[in-house]
Scaffold this motif. Structure first.
Motif, PDB file in Angstrom:
ATOM      1  N   ASN A 139      13.222   7.176   4.524  1.00  0.00           N
ATOM      2  CA  ASN A 139      14.420   6.330   4.610  1.00  0.00           C
ATOM      3  C   ASN A 139      14.809   5.835   3.214  1.00  0.00           C
ATOM      4  N   LYS A 140      14.808   4.529   2.972  1.00  0.00           N
ATOM      5  CA  LYS A 140      15.235   4.030   1.657  1.00  0.00           C
ATOM      6  C   LYS A 140      14.060   3.631   0.769  1.00  0.00           C
ATOM      7  N   SER A 141      12.863   4.122   1.112  1.00  0.00           N
ATOM      8  CA  SER A 141      11.668   3.782   0.337  1.00  0.00           C
ATOM      9  C   SER A 141      11.069   5.047  -0.262  1.00  0.00           C
ATOM     10  N   HIS A 142      10.561   4.925  -1.458  1.00  0.00           N
ATOM     11  CA  HIS A 142       9.854   6.070  -2.036  1.00  0.00           C
ATOM     12  C   HIS A 142       8.805   5.638  -3.058  1.00  0.00           C
ATOM     13  N   VAL A 143       7.768   6.472  -3.180  1.00  0.00           N
ATOM     14  CA  VAL A 143       6.696   6.193  -4.131  1.00  0.00           C
ATOM     15  C   VAL A 143       6.418   7.455  -4.949  1.00  0.00           C
ATOM     16  N   LEU A 144       5.942   7.242  -6.172  1.00  0.00           N
ATOM     17  CA  LEU A 144       5.650   8.359  -7.076  1.00  0.00           C
ATOM     18  C   LEU A 144       4.219   8.237  -7.603  1.00  0.00           C
ATOM     19  N   PHE A 145       3.496   9.360  -7.651  1.00  0.00           N
ATOM     20  CA  PHE A 145       2.160   9.404  -8.250  1.00  0.00           C
ATOM     21  C   PHE A 145       1.954  10.803  -8.813  1.00  0.00           C
ATOM     22  N   ASP A 146       1.207  11.036  -9.900  1.00  0.00           N
ATOM     23  CA  ASP A 146       0.760  10.118 -10.927  1.00  0.00           C
ATOM     24  C   ASP A 146       1.823  10.112 -12.037  1.00  0.00           C
ATOM     25  N   LEU A 147       1.480   9.564 -13.200  1.00  0.00           N
ATOM     26  CA  LEU A 147       2.430   9.516 -14.312  1.00  0.00           C
ATOM     27  C   LEU A 147       1.788  10.076 -15.587  1.00  0.00           C
ATOM     28  N   GLY A 148       1.288  11.309 -15.469  1.00  0.00           N
ATOM     29  CA  GLY A 148       0.619  11.923 -16.609  1.00  0.00           C
ATOM     30  C   GLY A 148       1.441  13.014 -17.259  1.00  0.00           C
ATOM     31  N   GLU A 149       0.882  13.521 -18.362  1.00  0.00           N
ATOM     32  CA  GLU A 149       1.524  14.617 -19.089  1.00  0.00           C
ATOM     33  C   GLU A 149       0.552  15.793 -19.100  1.00  0.00           C
TER      34      GLU A 149
END
Ligand SMILES: [Zn+2]
Length: 431
Positions: A28-38
């Motif tokens: 719906n209107k929620s979202h999450v992001l993982f991880d934040l690497g390079e």
């Protein structure tokens, strides 16, 4: 139900590379992001590490609505997304290096040890990429999550579990939407200090609709039976590794012994300190990192050119000259000036930098010890599950859908309990 009320998972990066997974779960209107690497690819010899360069070389994912608009030039669509959050599983750079590129208003969660150690690791600004509008040694706020305590992000709930990897404080993640559960292992193994934590995470993740699992351990199938393979030889677990370091000290009572380990493998270092018959002395920089993150004092020394750390207790200082002259009392961390070490001494290289053959700096590093007539012993223990452990983890979780990531060979991980998908970069799966 409309389409937008389904759980979607989008795989932005880190699928067929070792490291750099970037995955979004949305509902719906929620979202999450993982991880934040390079993704780490030194062979590219990039001119800079700007956002544009990283995107162009696919070292980070082209993820909309999470990066800082000051960096991307693109606004965040706050009408489409009312609730956002991000999570990093552990403090290795391929999982954390770009966390300062996250928009400042989006909360970032991590396990408590990861949250406390990262600002200390980045205090000289040489660990993370810089945030827009800040000094280079700035680390954006990271919320230290309480283990297993649900974190609400609109319709999505996150739960962070302690896990085991060669980064201190590594965690795994459960993402719950109103109708689905997704488990993400981060980097994981069953041969570290805490297989019980990994098994508890497997139990909590059991029957997940999707399991996103790392597969570093199946990346080199051609080396599986190679007795010289860096990935598959040496101590079988962390306990064996520390035991070997103790054995070397007991077998060499009158010999200078030095060592080095990787800075973020704090737990291995703490075990070496607690179990060693000799007094373990750290280089001041490492002692400062431990003081800063754990508030614990250990014996340390300064090299002549070192700057002094005001937080180190002078009572714990050992002089460099005393270490150089010693052959029985100390086990000390050496980081430079190897030609000053005693001829006939022993140096233990335990997953320290340079890490291995893939790094052009490794061979000359090893050779200088031979030149100075110092015995060089590499004692490694992988941070990643091997093929058998991966099977055990998958077997413990029995997911409906398996998604292998963070591996050169995702097709080598199978799911006897359901489907397996091998998404392309940028592809979305709807659950
Ligand atoms: Zn890692």
């Amino acid at each position: 139900m409309t389409l937008k009320d389904k759980t979607t998972v989008t795989f932005y990066n880190g699928l067929t590379t070792i490291g750099g997974p970037m995955i979004e779960v949305a509902y719906n209107k929620s979202h999450v992001l993982f991880d934040l690497g390079e993704v780490y690819r030194p062979e590219l010899k990039l001119p800079d590490e700007s956002y544009q360069t990283l995107i162009k070389n696919q070292l980070i994912g082209d993820v909309p609505n999470f990066y800082d608009p000051k960096i991307t030039g693109k606004p965040i669509d706050t009408e489409r997304w009312e609730h956002s959050a991000a999570y990093i599983s552990h403090l290795h750079l391929d999982h954390s290096k770009v966390l300062n590129l996250l928009a400042p208003e989006i909360p970032l969660y991590a396990g408590p040890i990861t949250a406390h150690l990262l600002p200390a690791l980045n205090e000289n600004g040489d660990f993370l990429l810089p945030a827009a509008g800040h000094e280079k040694n700035y680390t954006r706020p990271i919320i230290a999550a309480e283990y297993k305590k649900p974190i609400k992000v609109g319709d999505i709930t996150l739960e962070i579990y302690p896990s085991d990897h060669d980064a201190y404080g590594a965690t795994g993640l459960l993402v719950k939407t109103p109708d689905k559960q997704i488990a993400y292992t981060g980097d994981i193994r069953l041969h570290g200090y805490h297989p019980d934590w990994v098994r508890a995470f497997m139990q909590a993740a059991k029957g997940s609709d999707m399991l996103i699992i790392e597969g570093t351990g199946v990346s080199w199938p051609e080396e599986k039976h190679d007795e010289n393979s860096e990935e598959f030889t040496g101590p079988k677990n962390e306990v064996e590794l520390t035991e070997e370091i103790m054995r070397l000290q007991n077998a060499n009572p009158d010999r200078q012994i030095t060592f080095n380990t990787y800075p973020t493998n704090v737990e291995r270092l703490l075990r070496i300190i607690s179990d060693s018959p000799r007094k373990v002395v750290l280089h001041a920089k490492r002692a400062h990192l431990i003081k800063d993150s754990l508030n614990e004092d250990y014996p340390y020394y300064y090299l002549p050119e070192d700057k002094k750390y005001s937080d180190l207790n002078p009572e714990f200082e050992v002089s460099y000259d005393e270490l150089l002259a010693d052959n029985h009392k100390y086990l000390w961390q050496t980081v430079s000036d190897y030609d000053k070490l005693q001829v006939g001494g022993l140096y233990i290289h335990s997953n320290a930098e340079p890490l291995g053959d893939f790094d052009p700096a490794y061979k000359p590093f090893v050779e200088q010890f031979a030149k100075n007539k110092i015995e060089f012993i590499a004692l490694r223990c992988s941070g990643h599950a091997d093929e058998k452990e991966l099977k055990e983890i998958i077997g413990g979780i029995q997911p409906v859908i398996l998604v292998p990531v963070h591996t050169l060979h995702p097709e080598l991980e199978e799911n006897p309990f359901g489907e397996r998908i091998l998404p392309k970069r940028g592809q979305t799966a709807t659950l």
